[in-house]
Structures are given as C-alpha cells and as structure tokens.
Enzyme design. Structure first.
Site, PDB file in Angstrom:
ATOM      1  N   TYR A   1      43.382  42.664  38.900  1.00 55.91           N
ATOM      2  CA  TYR A   1      43.241  43.697  39.939  1.00 55.91           C
ATOM      3  C   TYR A   1      42.908  45.052  39.313  1.00 55.91           C
ATOM      4  O   TYR A   1      43.310  46.097  39.810  1.00 55.91           O
ATOM      5  CB  TYR A   1      44.498  43.750  40.820  1.00 55.91           C
ATOM      6  CG  TYR A   1      44.828  42.382  41.369  1.00 55.91           C
ATOM      7  CD1 TYR A   1      43.984  41.794  42.313  1.00 55.91           C
ATOM      8  CD2 TYR A   1      45.907  41.643  40.897  1.00 55.91           C
ATOM      9  CE1 TYR A   1      44.233  40.519  42.776  1.00 55.91           C
ATOM     10  CE2 TYR A   1      46.160  40.361  41.351  1.00 55.91           C
ATOM     11  CZ  TYR A   1      45.322  39.805  42.289  1.00 55.91           C
ATOM     12  OH  TYR A   1      45.557  38.532  42.742  1.00 55.91           O
TER      13      TYR A   1
ATOM     14  N   ARG B   1      45.341  50.413  41.288  1.00 58.79           N
ATOM     15  CA  ARG B   1      46.715  49.943  41.524  1.00 58.79           C
ATOM     16  C   ARG B   1      47.753  51.072  41.620  1.00 58.79           C
ATOM     17  O   ARG B   1      48.596  51.041  42.516  1.00 58.79           O
ATOM     18  CB  ARG B   1      47.127  48.906  40.481  1.00 58.79           C
ATOM     19  CG  ARG B   1      46.285  47.630  40.516  1.00 58.79           C
ATOM     20  CD  ARG B   1      46.883  46.515  39.679  1.00 58.79           C
ATOM     21  NE  ARG B   1      48.039  45.953  40.318  1.00 58.79           N
ATOM     22  CZ  ARG B   1      49.277  46.041  39.870  1.00 58.79           C
ATOM     23  NH1 ARG B   1      49.527  46.668  38.738  1.00 58.79           N
ATOM     24  NH2 ARG B   1      50.272  45.512  40.537  1.00 58.79           N
TER      25      ARG B   1
ATOM     26  N   CYS C   1      38.060  63.864  42.816  1.00 52.13           N
ATOM     27  CA  CYS C   1      38.391  64.991  43.668  1.00 52.13           C
ATOM     28  C   CYS C   1      39.409  64.581  44.712  1.00 52.13           C
ATOM     29  O   CYS C   1      39.102  64.471  45.902  1.00 52.13           O
ATOM     30  CB  CYS C   1      37.135  65.519  44.342  1.00 52.13           C
ATOM     31  SG  CYS C   1      36.039  66.242  43.156  1.00 52.13           S
TER      32      CYS C   1
ATOM     33  N   GLU D   1      48.276  28.370  41.872  1.00 52.77           N
ATOM     34  CA  GLU D   1      47.053  29.148  42.091  1.00 52.77           C
ATOM     35  C   GLU D   1      47.225  30.599  41.630  1.00 52.77           C
ATOM     36  O   GLU D   1      47.205  31.524  42.435  1.00 52.77           O
ATOM     37  CB  GLU D   1      46.786  29.101  43.597  1.00 52.77           C
ATOM     38  CG  GLU D   1      45.473  29.582  44.065  1.00 52.77           C
ATOM     39  CD  GLU D   1      45.450  29.490  45.580  1.00 52.77           C
ATOM     40  OE1 GLU D   1      44.510  28.904  46.087  1.00 52.77           O
ATOM     41  OE2 GLU D   1      46.389  29.991  46.239  1.00 52.77           O
TER      42      GLU D   1
ATOM     43  N   GLY E   1      46.634  34.263  39.765  1.00 53.20           N
ATOM     44  CA  GLY E   1      45.597  35.203  39.365  1.00 53.20           C
ATOM     45  C   GLY E   1      46.181  36.071  38.265  1.00 53.20           C
ATOM     46  O   GLY E   1      45.925  35.889  37.077  1.00 53.20           O
TER      47      GLY E   1
HETATM   48  C1  LIG Z   1      45.725  36.749  45.777  1.00 52.64           C
HETATM   49  C2  LIG Z   1      45.970  35.332  45.953  1.00 52.64           C
HETATM   50  C3  LIG Z   1      46.461  34.581  44.878  1.00 52.64           C
HETATM   51  C4  LIG Z   1      46.779  35.155  43.546  1.00 52.64           C
HETATM   52  O1  LIG Z   1      47.827  36.059  43.551  1.00 52.64           O
HETATM   53  P1  LIG Z   1      48.417  36.529  42.165  1.00 52.64           P
HETATM   54  O2  LIG Z   1      49.543  37.434  42.505  1.00 52.64           O
HETATM   55  O3  LIG Z   1      47.325  37.230  41.435  1.00 52.64           O
HETATM   56  O4  LIG Z   1      48.853  35.309  41.432  1.00 52.64           O
HETATM   57  C5  LIG Z   1      46.603  33.209  45.075  1.00 52.64           C
HETATM   58  N1  LIG Z   1      46.310  32.636  46.252  1.00 52.64           N
HETATM   59  C6  LIG Z   1      45.843  33.325  47.300  1.00 52.64           C
HETATM   60  C7  LIG Z   1      45.530  32.622  48.547  1.00 52.64           C
HETATM   61  C8  LIG Z   1      45.685  34.702  47.195  1.00 52.64           C
HETATM   62  O5  LIG Z   1      45.254  35.380  48.247  1.00 52.64           O
END
Ligand SMILES: *Cc1c(COP(=O)(O)O)cnc(C)c1O
Length: 416
Positions: free
Chosen positions: A373, A303, A337, A264, A266
C-alpha cells in the site's frame, strides 16, 4: 522481526545507498526480494497462497510471486491484465477475480479466460449467470462482523459494503443460473487481530454447513498484519494455520469432500520488503517545532495521512561522522500544498515528532515497511509524477519501474 531487519541492513549499506541515490535520484521505492521470499516460506503450510496484488502490483513483483508458486487475486480489469502480463495462466484457479460489482468489460474478460469470480454481491452472480453457464464462482461471505487496523480497512459487518449478507440466497441464484460454486471466502479486513480468528473460523464452518454444497476451496482471506512498530509482535502463523486447518478438516468431513485451504495475504508478503528513500530539502523551526521537509509526499505514500499509520523512519547521513549525533525531536513533512502532508501524523490528525539523530540539508530519509500500500496507492496529486521502483535480488538492484515524466503525465490531456 530481527531476521528481516538484518536482511534490510544487509541491503542498505552505505555503498549501496550512495549508488542508488546517484543512479536513480530520489524519491525512490526499493524492494528486497529476499524478504518477500522469507515471508512466503512462513505460509508454506497453507495449500494455496494467493497474493492480493493490490498491495504491491508491479508486474515484476507478480512474476516473483508466480515463480514461487503463488496464485493471484485481481480486483479490477487492470489487475487481471497485470497478472496475465506477469505470466499467470488463467487455468487451475490461478487468477481469481474478487469484487462486489462486475463491469461489462471485466465480465467479457473473465468469460473469455474462464477466470473464477469471487462474488461479493448477488447482483454480480446474476450478471455472470445470464452470460456464462457453469462459470466457476466463489461466494464472498460477509459474516456480519469485521475487523481491521482502521475503520477504512474493516470489510465485514453491516457498515461494510463488502461480501454477501445472505449466502443461502446467493446459493439459490447460483443454482438457478447453473453456476459452478467452487469456494467460500471470508475476508473481514486488513490488519486483523488474531483474537478474533476463532470467530472467523466458526463463521466459515457455520456457513459451509448451512449451504450444504460440496466445494473445493475455502479462503481465509488476507489481513495478516506485520509489526510496524519495534515493540509490536509478529503474528503467530503456526496458531493461525492450525485454527484454519482444523476448520478445513471439519468442513471437509461434514461435506464429505476434499477441500483446499487458501490464504490471501497482501501486506504480509510485501510490506517489510519495501522502503521509500527521500532527500531532505529544508529544515524549518516553527515555534518549538522542528520540521524536516523532504521531496516525497502523500502522492507517494498516503498511509500516514489516510490511516494515521506509523512507519519507522531512519536517516542516511550524507557525511560520515565519528561523533554520535544528538537525537532531536523532529517532525517529517512533505512538499505538498496541504498541512496534512506530514509523515509523522496520528489517527486523530495530530502531528507528532520522532526522536531522530540530527538531520542536515542533503541527508536522506528512509521510510520503512512501505512495500505494501505504498507505490500501489500513489497518485499524481500536485502533478507530481510516479517515482521509480527498484528490486533488489541476488545482490543486484534492478529497476522495475522507471520514473514517469511530466510529459507522460500531461499527455492524457493534450487532446485539443
Ligand atoms: C485487501 C484484501 C486482501 C489483502 O489484505 P492484506 O491486509 O494486505 O493482507 C485480501 N483479500 C481481499 C479480498 C482484500 O480486499
């Protein structure tokens, strides 16, 4: 790493950059679809890749994912709506809702579309159970330890609010309410180290055996990092996969059922595809420090100030020069600011400099690896509108989000 760098170089020619800046003005986000596709390929051995859309949630990015057979994770009603709009059909476990709470309006939606829920609390299991018989659910396990690139992104252990501490209790609630348990999920944080991987795999095995219930899926969660600094190494996906695959097979044989392995990610899919381009508006000498001020702040990219994150910065010089430019110690700062509005900042809030070819007024700064992000964490702080997003595909630039106008931003408040 070098491969991705080359793809980015191919996109960022002088001609393309001048075109983009003229057409869309700055600041802007650009994503390179080739890089996203390249990253997807690296994970193809996993049975299911589920994109954690919170990292980069533009519906056109989601459409790209869908066309590549990626499934989707949603963590809010807004993200469910985005997934639906991007064409994800809520059957076949295509969309999963992951959260630690479930609000009434989300509950209605997941029931209507039979969207499986990855439950991070027993209370939410009860809430679903009371309303939706046999609803497909996952248990998000907190394995009692966590990891991550920053304490704020560590999602396991007793200092984390995430996941279910006592999966056995969750199972008894699932049985009581006749919910349909389909999977087990562990995500211990974002930016995890592979040396902890065997611990996560062992935890998954331990809990699966303890629960002794047939399931269809296990999810390795997300959290795979990317090399933000040039000396950092890319994660060994082969090893990552093989450890999880072994775990899957073991659980599958013990529970005597066939199981699909999900991942999963991101950041891994989108971070390296994205850049942020901003323009230099002021160069200030303050004592011994040189500050270069650009027209993008932590309202766009949070970030650095939130996590002390490092992003590679390069300069796009407006004027060509035959001579090699001198490298100068430069601090990159932003227009907001707040003194913390600096891109070159470390974890302990100390600003530092980068050695960068000398910058002139009107030059442009490219902040790299901001596809995850970046835009999705932007805000309207200092009342600065959201900036455009551009997708590069097939040698073309397509605008996938236009710039928000100030009028649009203020319209929510013009009630009386
Ligand atoms: C944020 C998140 C991800 C993804 O995290 P990455 O570091 O972007 O891969 C996957 N699963 C859950 C449940 C998350 O909260």
């Amino acid at each position: 790493m070098t491969h991705i760098y080359n793809l980015q170089k191919k996109m960022l020619t002088r001609k393309n950059l001048l075109f983009l800046i003229k057409k869309y003005k700055t600041p802007i986000w650009i994503y390179n679809s080739e890089i996203i596709k390249k990253q997807i390929k690296k994970l193809k051995k996993f049975d299911i890749i589920r994109f954690a859309q919170k990292s980069c949630s533009n519906i056109h990015i989601l459409k790209l994912m869908r066309k590549k057979n990626i499934k989707i994770d949603a963590v809010s009603l807004g993200e469910i709506e985005r997934a639906l709009l991007a064409g994800f059909k809520p059957k076949n476990n295509n969309i999963v809702f992951t959260s630690d709470i479930i609000e009434n309006k989300v509950l209605k939606k997941v029931i209507k579309y039979k969207i499986p829920v990855n439950a991070g609390s027993i209370d939410m299991l009860k809430k679903i159970g009371k309303k939706s018989l046999k609803h497909p659910v996952w248990i998000r396990i907190n394995p009692k330890f966590g990891d991550g690139h920053h304490i704020k992104t560590n999602t396991g252990g007793e200092n984390s609010k995430h996941g279910i501490w006592n999966p056995k209790k969750a199972l008894s609630v699932i049985k009581k309410y006749k919910l349909n348990l389909i999977g087990l999920h562990i995500h211990i944080g974002s930016g995890i180290k592979t040396k902890n991987l065997h611990k996560v795999c062992n935890a998954m095995k331990k809990y699966a055996i303890k629960l002794k219930t047939k399931i269809k899926f296990i999810s390795a969660g997300g959290g795979i990092s990317i090399p933000y600094k040039s000396k950092e190494k890319e994660i060994n996906i082969k090893d990552y996969f093989s450890q999880w695959d072994k775990t899957k097979k073991k659980i599958s044989s013990i529970l005597n059922c066939s199981i699909q392995l999900e991942i999963e990610p991101g950041r891994f899919l989108t971070a390296q595809s994205g850049i942020l381009i901003a323009k230099v508006y002021a160069i200030k000498k303050m004592g011994k420090n040189i500050f270069v001020l650009i027209n993008s702040g932590f309202n766009d990219l949070i970030r650095p100030i939130l996590y002390g994150s490092y992003h590679k910065i390069t300069v796009f010089h407006k004027k060509k020069s035959k001579k090699k430019r001198k490298k100068i110690k430069t601090i990159f700062a932003e227009p907001l600011c707040e003194s913390g509005d600096v891109f070159t900042i470390k974890k302990n809030e100390i600003i530092f400099h980068r050695k960068i070819p000398q910058v002139k007024l009107g030059d442009y700064i490219i902040i790299h690896d901001t596809g995850a992000y970046g835009s999705s964490m932007s805000s309207n702080y200092n009342s600065r509108p959201f900036i455009p997003e551009i997708l590069y595909k097939k040698n073309n630039f397509v605008q996938i989000r236009r710039r928000q106008t100030i009028k649009e931003m203020l319209s929510l408040e013009t009630l009386i």
